[in-house]
Design a protein around this motif. Structure first.
Motif, mmCIF file in Angstrom:
data_model
loop_
_atom_site.group_PDB
_atom_site.id
_atom_site.type_symbol
_atom_site.label_atom_id
_atom_site.label_comp_id
_atom_site.label_asym_id
_atom_site.label_seq_id
_atom_site.Cartn_x
_atom_site.Cartn_y
_atom_site.Cartn_z
ATOM 1 N N TRP A 35 49.416 11.677 -0.423
ATOM 2 C CA TRP A 35 48.837 10.245 -0.508
ATOM 3 C C TRP A 35 47.736 9.931 0.565
ATOM 4 O O TRP A 35 46.659 9.332 0.363
ATOM 5 N N GLN A 36 48.145 10.175 1.832
ATOM 6 C CA GLN A 36 47.410 9.911 2.796
ATOM 7 C C GLN A 36 46.178 10.419 2.977
ATOM 8 O O GLN A 36 45.098 10.062 3.253
ATOM 9 N N ASP A 37 46.100 11.774 2.447
ATOM 10 C CA ASP A 37 44.779 12.508 1.985
ATOM 11 C C ASP A 37 43.995 11.735 1.023
ATOM 12 O O ASP A 37 42.668 11.695 1.133
ATOM 13 N N TRP A 38 44.621 11.276 0.017
ATOM 14 C CA TRP A 38 43.881 10.690 -1.123
ATOM 15 C C TRP A 38 43.251 9.557 -0.651
ATOM 16 O O TRP A 38 42.233 9.242 -1.083
ATOM 17 N N VAL A 39 44.069 8.845 0.235
ATOM 18 C CA VAL A 39 43.685 7.438 0.528
ATOM 19 C C VAL A 39 42.184 7.785 1.447
ATOM 20 O O VAL A 39 41.119 6.925 1.183
ATOM 21 N N ARG A 40 42.363 8.494 2.405
ATOM 22 C CA ARG A 40 41.095 8.996 3.338
ATOM 23 C C ARG A 40 40.011 9.086 2.309
ATOM 24 O O ARG A 40 38.727 9.096 2.630
ATOM 25 N N GLU A 41 40.211 10.159 1.314
ATOM 26 C CA GLU A 41 38.947 10.671 0.592
ATOM 27 C C GLU A 41 38.684 9.406 -0.461
ATOM 28 O O GLU A 41 37.458 9.301 -0.299
ATOM 29 N N ARG A 42 39.334 8.643 -0.944
ATOM 30 C CA ARG A 42 38.832 7.643 -1.575
ATOM 31 C C ARG A 42 38.065 6.679 -0.755
ATOM 32 O O ARG A 42 37.155 5.938 -1.175
ATOM 33 N N LEU A 43 38.673 6.287 0.414
ATOM 34 C CA LEU A 43 38.028 5.180 1.311
ATOM 35 C C LEU A 43 36.766 5.829 1.663
ATOM 36 O O LEU A 43 35.556 5.181 1.598
#
Length: 171
Positions: free
Chosen positions: A89-97
């Motif tokens: 999830w944290q990698d997904w958040v960084r990518e989407r941000l």
């Protein structure tokens, strides 16, 4: 954070107040999911961690800009899969941000919404909460109560994410 001098909620330009409606609606959905689960007091830091993690999930998963017209029930499976234990999830958040920041730079994404999402992510990363040590040896703690046993300082997102996931399940 509200911004002046950009588009308003109606899309007009000028010296109007910009209201970050997409972020506020994502936060509202997250708040309602957590409150309906009645997992903890809404005034606790744990509740805030869960709300911010869920709000980020809701906000960043809205790839079509349809957040204001979203049907919560139709998106629960997506949010469950994004918040699942085995997902990065944290990698997904960084990518989407990062993608959203690129969109904001070209004028394709609302900057005030993105600013609030980034502030929530920053808080989730930088804030640590004292939580039970889930990696402790079973039976190694002297006490058996919730407030007893080994505790560790945990990044808020690591506590808020499973809380949000559970709240979605209970909805």
């Amino acid at each position: 954070m509200l911004d002046r001098g950009h588009e308003s909620t109606e899309g007009g330009a000028g010296d109007e107040l910009v209201v970050p409606m997409a972020w506020l609606y994502a936060e509202y959905i997250a708040d309602e999911l957590l409150r309906s689960g009645d997992l903890m007091p809404p005034t606790s830091f744990e509740f805030r961690a869960g709300r911010d993690a869920l709000a980020l999930t809701v906000f960043l998963s809205d790839t079509d800009g349809e957040l204001s017209g979203i049907q919560v029930v139709s998106h629960l499976e997506t949010w469950l899969s994004l918040t699942a234990y085995d997902q990065p999830w944290q990698d997904w958040v960084r990518e989407r941000l990062s993608e959203a920041a690129a969109g904001a730079a070209t004028g394709d994404a609302p900057a005030p919404d993105l600013a609030l999402a980034r502030a929530a992510w920053r808080w989730l990363q930088e804030t640590e909460l004292l939580a039970p040590d889930l990696n402790a040896v079973p039976g190694g703690a002297a006490g058996t109560g919730e407030d007893e046993g080994p505790k560790v300082w945990t990044p808020a997102w690591q506590l808020g994410l499973p809380l949000g996931h559970l709240a979605i399940h209970l909805f």
